[in-house]
Structures are given as structure tokens and as C-alpha cells.
Design an enzyme around this catalytic site. Structure first.
Site, PDB file in Angstrom:
ATOM      1  N   ASN A 145      37.774 -10.772  -7.900  1.00  0.00           N
ATOM      2  CA  ASN A 145      38.261 -10.098  -6.693  1.00  0.00           C
ATOM      3  C   ASN A 145      39.399  -9.173  -7.106  1.00  0.00           C
ATOM      4  O   ASN A 145      40.553  -9.588  -7.224  1.00  0.00           O
ATOM      5  CB  ASN A 145      38.735 -11.125  -5.661  1.00  0.00           C
ATOM      6  CG  ASN A 145      37.589 -11.919  -5.097  1.00  0.00           C
ATOM      7  OD1 ASN A 145      36.813 -11.432  -4.279  1.00  0.00           O
ATOM      8  ND2 ASN A 145      37.446 -13.150  -5.573  1.00  0.00           N
ATOM      9  N   GLU A 146      39.048  -7.930  -7.357  1.00  0.00           N
ATOM     10  CA  GLU A 146      40.014  -6.948  -7.852  1.00  0.00           C
ATOM     11  C   GLU A 146      40.911  -6.462  -6.704  1.00  0.00           C
ATOM     12  O   GLU A 146      40.610  -6.734  -5.531  1.00  0.00           O
ATOM     13  CB  GLU A 146      39.260  -5.754  -8.444  1.00  0.00           C
ATOM     14  CG  GLU A 146      38.357  -6.105  -9.618  1.00  0.00           C
ATOM     15  CD  GLU A 146      39.143  -6.339 -10.910  1.00  0.00           C
ATOM     16  OE1 GLU A 146      40.380  -6.530 -10.847  1.00  0.00           O
ATOM     17  OE2 GLU A 146      38.520  -6.358 -11.974  1.00  0.00           O
ATOM     18  N   PRO A 147      42.011  -5.747  -7.046  1.00  0.00           N
ATOM     19  CA  PRO A 147      42.866  -5.199  -5.987  1.00  0.00           C
ATOM     20  C   PRO A 147      42.036  -4.439  -4.947  1.00  0.00           C
ATOM     21  O   PRO A 147      41.145  -3.677  -5.302  1.00  0.00           O
ATOM     22  CB  PRO A 147      43.806  -4.258  -6.746  1.00  0.00           C
ATOM     23  CG  PRO A 147      43.890  -4.868  -8.108  1.00  0.00           C
ATOM     24  CD  PRO A 147      42.539  -5.450  -8.387  1.00  0.00           C
ATOM     25  N   SER A 149      40.332  -6.139  -2.664  1.00  0.00           N
ATOM     26  CA  SER A 149      39.324  -7.074  -2.147  1.00  0.00           C
ATOM     27  C   SER A 149      39.782  -7.641  -0.805  1.00  0.00           C
ATOM     28  O   SER A 149      40.952  -7.978  -0.632  1.00  0.00           O
ATOM     29  CB  SER A 149      39.115  -8.231  -3.124  1.00  0.00           C
ATOM     30  OG  SER A 149      38.602  -7.740  -4.336  1.00  0.00           O
ATOM     31  N   THR A 164      40.665  -4.698 -16.178  1.00  0.00           N
ATOM     32  CA  THR A 164      39.902  -5.923 -16.424  1.00  0.00           C
ATOM     33  C   THR A 164      38.889  -5.689 -17.540  1.00  0.00           C
ATOM     34  O   THR A 164      38.688  -6.542 -18.413  1.00  0.00           O
ATOM     35  CB  THR A 164      39.166  -6.346 -15.131  1.00  0.00           C
ATOM     36  OG1 THR A 164      40.130  -6.490 -14.098  1.00  0.00           O
ATOM     37  CG2 THR A 164      38.417  -7.654 -15.314  1.00  0.00           C
TER      38      THR A 164
END
Ligand code: SF4
Length: 556
Positions: A145-147, A149, A164
């Protein structure tokens, strides 16, 4: 939220595993949410140990993994399915049919969506996650869940953040091979777990840990959402906690215990540094200005105690080594006498062979005349020798200049300057040259030692090592040496190492270079290669030093 801080990674891993073991013992059919990456490796090793030595029983346990790259074959060495088997499942008595990992197999987006829905349904069918283990990525991601999300996100296909992918590049032999997408449990799925353990280790994580735990709760830092969970425990290694308020400004923590001598010392020293004031001059206004007024009731006594503690640290000889060889690094010629003279005397008095390495001419802070003044005081015989052997019309400054020029501006293949050779013979010197400029090193050194993350990885005679390096890090360094003569250009292109230099306070397991090494195998990830002799006076710390054909700088 409960935050627990541990001195090192081993202690941290044991504590997390102990909590998971309690959950399993209390509920033998517990449902665990598990994570991948380097952070939980120690936890899995400890769980395996608890299983093998103490019979921790996983036979009724179910495990759901947070995420998987997409697309990726299940048996690819970088797949999380492979990771979980190797690092945990193959070593415990968990039923394989109870191990759930999102499938990374290539298929259409609609098929992936259907599988994600089915994954959520499988969690529900097991009556939800009893415990979710989480690491935190440098972008603040949990799972993938990246920034950005959403808080209400469920299991789904996502696009990976560039950072990532950079972090994963070592495992994939280059960022270009890292999948752009992945499947991840959503934040909402994670938050439905009955308990969450968030784990972080290493100084590189300290900034994002502080932001996630003390900043705004925001989708920009997905890990910040877990603070809303009613049963969250954060496990931190000391270095990962180093930017928390409790470490940087401990006096601001609501339940700070100002009777603790350590806290008083930390508070007053921090204020003195922040206000640029001597300790003795700190007053109540200074305390109030940084929110430490609670220390003020007995300020005079507190300052006195801290001053005495600090003085006893400086005076106390018991902590100094005895009977050792001690090398003191003094970045400025007068640091040793002005700042540390007393300590140097004490070191000598305790039968230590004490050496001081000074910053030399060429450093910004050190002028030639300072070097000469220092030499006059410390090595009068060397100065007398130089004065006696000065060529007519030349000054001492000229002699120093000649030495510098003969090292840094020497033509390739030119002999050492006469002066350097004479000094070497007369004073039985060994010249130690520390530098990054391999072209200079090649021309002035007889032997070369290559270090990576604080450890020697290769050593050998200069030309042998430059012609045929035996360690992949040396090969990468040599690939950056400019070769203007086309006949001397090395085979292949410059090797650009992925990722960042290893954190020496938290080295990767196995070969510390493995996350950046394009030849790394599973063996490299678990076993540290010793520095071993390979003939021709060369030694290297690489499992494959005698098998790899690495490119040097010689004629192709
Ligand atoms: S031991 Fe493995 S990871 Fe380390 S340098 Fe050699 S090949 Fe690379």
C-alpha cells in the site's frame, strides 16, 4: 498504541516472535497475517527455533501473506511465495493447504480482481486475522500500500512506487527487472486484524517511523493509519526509533520521568546544544522555551548533577582501554592537544601503544604551515632531515609541495619522487593511501585493499587486482575508472550498483554486499563469505571468487 524499543535486531526479533508464540499457544488455530522483506527474517528464524526446540505447534495455524509481485512465477527466486517457503513454511509443521499467498501468475486484470475478491473471502472464511505482522517501507508503505493508498482499500492490484522498486533492485539484479505492479492486501483488510504488530529496524527507517507514529494520519504515509487500531504494538530497534520525540526531545513526552538521571542529562545537554549555551547558564526561560519547564523546580541541583556526571565521564579512566594499540583520529592538527590531550596522556599512562592520525595537508582545514608546525613539534628528526636535504633555493613549503605533487599529480608509470623514496628508506616508512580515486591508487600503491560496509572484501597486489578482480564490488569500482585510451577500455559498460550502501549498524545477513550484487545467490543471502587466499597474493571475501570471471581494467 504500545511502543517497545530494543537495543538490537536480535532482541527485537525475539520479542516479536515471543508475542506471536503467545497468540499461537492461546489459540492453536490462530490465523496470522505475515509479511516479507528483510525486517521479519529474524522473527521467522526465532519462530523456527521455537518450533524445533520448544515444540511450538503450527499444525492448526493458517497464514495469509500481505502481498506478492505481479507478474511473477510462484517458484521464481524473488517471489514472496518462494520467500515464505524458504524462510518459514518449510521449517515448521504448518499445513501447506493453510498457507495463503496472493498469486502472482500472469493473467488478465479481471481475473486478478476476481482472485483478490476470493482472497478476502478466504480470510473471512477463516474468521479473520488474529494477528497481522507488518514491516514499514521507506515510503511508509505497509504491504504494497504505497503513498496515496486509500484507508478503505481491500486486496487489489497496485503500481509500485519507484523507491520501493529501487529497494528491491538487488533481489532482481537491476531495477529494470523489478515488476512494476504487485498484489497487496488493502489497508482496510489489515486494519480488521484483531491485533497488529508493526516492526522496524535500522537507522534508514528512522525518519519514516517518526512520520508514521508522530506525524499526521494520512494516506501519504499509509503506515500512519495503523495508529487508529485499538490493539497495535510497535516494535522498534533503537536505531529505527532514533528520530522519535522520546529520543530527540524526551522532555516533551507526557509521562517523562524527570527523576531519571539519564533523562535530566539528555534534556539539559540537548537544551545547551540547541540554545548554544554553556550548561551552567541554562535558566528557567530556556527550559520554558523548549517545553521542559517541568524540570525547573530544582534546576540548579539538576545542572550540578549533570555537570558532575559529565565530568566524571571525562575523568573516569576505568572505561579507557589498557594494554592495547590505540589509533586516535584527529581531524585537525591541534585537536589532539586542545581537545583530547588529557585523554591521550591517560591512554599512554594505561600502557596503551597510542598513535594519532592527523588530517594532513590537502584537507580544507589544514594548511601547509600548520602541518610543518606540527611536524616540528612532533617529529623534529624528520624536519631536520628535510632541512638538511633541501635543494639550494628551496623552502620547506616547497618540500611539502613536492611531496603532495609527487603523490597526486604523478604521471602514470612515473617513479616515486626522490624525496618520497628517501623518506621511506630513512624513516622505515610505509605509506598508507586512503582514497576513492582508483586511477591515482593504481599509480601510487603497491598493494590495494578494497572495503565494503566496514569490511575488507578484497586485497592484493595492485596490478593483479586491477587486471583480474576477484570480488564483484571491486569489479564495479573498476568499471568506473575512466579509460580514455580505447585500447584499454574494459569489457562491458560501467556497472551501476542498485540500492544504497549497506547500513553498517544493521548489515544485511550473509554477504553484506548481496542486495547490490548481480551475482548473488541464495547462499549469499544466508552465509557470510570469509576473506580467503586465492593465489597470486590475492584474497577475496566472495563465495564465488574462484568461479566468477570478473572484468578488470586491463586490455580486453
Ligand atoms: S558472496 Fe555472493 S553476494 Fe557476496 S559478492 Fe560474492 S557473489 Fe556477490
Amino acid at each position: 498504541m504500545k511502543t517497545l524499543i530494543y537495543q538490537n535486531y536480535a532482541e527485537l526479533s525475539r520479542a516479536v516472535a515471543a508475542r506471536i508464540a503467545v497468540v499461537i499457544r492461546e489459540k492453536p488455530n490462530a490465523v496470522l497475517g505475515l509479511a516479507t522483506g528483510s525486517t521479519p527474517l529474524g522473527v521467522y528464524e526465532e519462530l523456527i527455533r521455537l518450533h524445533q526446540e520448544q515444540g511450538l505447534d503450527f499444525s492448526g495455524v493458517s497464514a495469509f501473506n500481505l502481498d506478492e509481485y505481479f507478474p511473477i512465477e510462484a517458484n521464481a527466486p524473488q517471489s514472496y511465495e518462494q520467500f515464505m517457503r524458504e524462510k518459514l513454511f518449510d521449517h515448521i509443521n504448518i499445513d501447506p493447504s493453510n498457507c495463503f499467498i496472493p498469486s502472482g501468475l500472469a493473467r488478465s486484470t479481471s481475473e486478478v480482481d476476481a482472485d483478490c475478491t476470493a482472497y478476502e473471502a478466504q480470510i473471512v472464511a477463516k474468521r479473520g486475522l488474529d494477528l497481522q505482522l507488518l514491516g514499514i517501507g521507506r515510503t511508509g508503505h505497509i504491504g504494497f500500500n504505497e503513498p496515496g493508498s486509500p484507508r478503505d482499500g481491500r486486496t487489489r492490484l497496485v503500481i509500485l512506487d519507484h523507491l520501493t522498486r529501487v529497494d528491491a533492485a538487488g533481489d532482481f539484479f537491476g531495477i529494470e527487472n523489478v515488476p512494476v505492479r504487485a498484489i497487496t492486501m488493502g489497508i482496510s483488510t489489515i486494519m480488521e486484524a484483531r491485533e497488529i504488530l508493526l516492526v522496524a529496524s535500522g537507522a534508514p527507517k528512522s525518519a519514516i517511523v517518526a512520520e508514521a507514529l508522530e506525524g499526521k494520519i494520512t494516506s501519504k504515509v499509509p503506515a500512519s493509519f495503523v495508529r487508529e487500531h485499538e490493539k497495535l504494538t510497535v516494535f522498534l530497534e533503537e536505531s529505527a526509533a532514533s528520530r522519535l520525540t522520546s529520543r530527540l526531545q524526551p522532555w516533551l513526552v507526557p509521562d517523562a520521568d524527570f527523576n531519571s538521571p539519564a533523562l535530566r542529562e539528555r534534556t539539559l545537554v540537548s537544551i545547551a546544544l540547541e540554545q548554544n549555551k554553556p550548561l551552567a547558564e541554562i535558566n528557567h526561560l530556556d527550559l520554558a522555551s523548549v517545553g521542559a519547564a517541568r524540570l525547573g523546580t530544582d534546576l540548579a541541583e539538576a545542572k550540578d548533577k549533570v555537570a558532575r556526571t559529565l565530568k566524571s565521564k571525562m575523568d573516569d579512566e576505568a572505561h579507557l582501554p589498557q594494554g592495547k594499540t590505540v589509533l586516535c583520529l584527529s581531524p585537525h592538527p591541534d585537536d589532539d592537544v586542545i581537545c583530547c590531550g588529557g585523554t591521550l596522556l591517560k591512554l599512554s599512562a594505561r600502557d596503551n601503544r597510542t598513535f594519532v592520525a592527523f588530517g594532513v595537508n590537502g584537507a580544507n582545514a589544514v594548511r601547509d604551515k600548520d602541518v610543518l608546525a606540527l611536524l616540528r613539534a612532533r617529529h623534529p628528526r624528520l624536519i631536520s632531515y628535510l632541512e638538511e636535504h633541501l635543494e639550494p633555493g628551496k623552502s620547506m613549503e616547497d618540500a611539502v609541495n613536492e611531496i603532495r605533487t609527487s603523490i597526486f599529480e604523478r604521471e602514470p608509470g612515473a617513479p616515486d619522487s626522490k624525496l618520497l623514496r628517501e623518506l621511506k628508506r630513512e624513516f622505515n616508512l610505509t605509506y598508507l593511501f586512503v582514497g576513492h580515486d582508483l586511477a591515482v591508487i593504481q599509480h601510487i600503491c603497491d598493494r590495494v585493499a578494497v572495503m565494503y560496509a566496514g569490511k575488507l572484501v578484497e586485497i592484493g597486489p595492485t596490478q593483479t587486482l586491477f587486471d583480474a578482480p576477484r570480488h564483484p564490488y571491486t569489479e564495479a569500482l573498476l568499471s568506473a575508472v575512466p579509460r580514455p585510451d580505447p585500447r584499454l577500455r574494459r569489457k562491458g559498460d560501467r556497472i551501476r550498483l542498485p540500492g544504497e550502501v549497506a547500513d553498517v549498524t544493521n548489515l544485511p545477513p550473509g554477504c553484506a554486499f548481496h542486495p547490490r550484487c548481480r551475482y548473488a545467490t541464495d547462499l549469499c543471502r544466508v552465509e557470510t563469505p570469509p576473506l580467503r587466499p586465492l593465489g597470486n597474493g590475492q584474497s577475496a571475501a566472495c563465495h564465488y571468487a574462484d568461479k566468477l570471471e570478473l572484468a578488470g581494467t586491463g586490455v580486453p
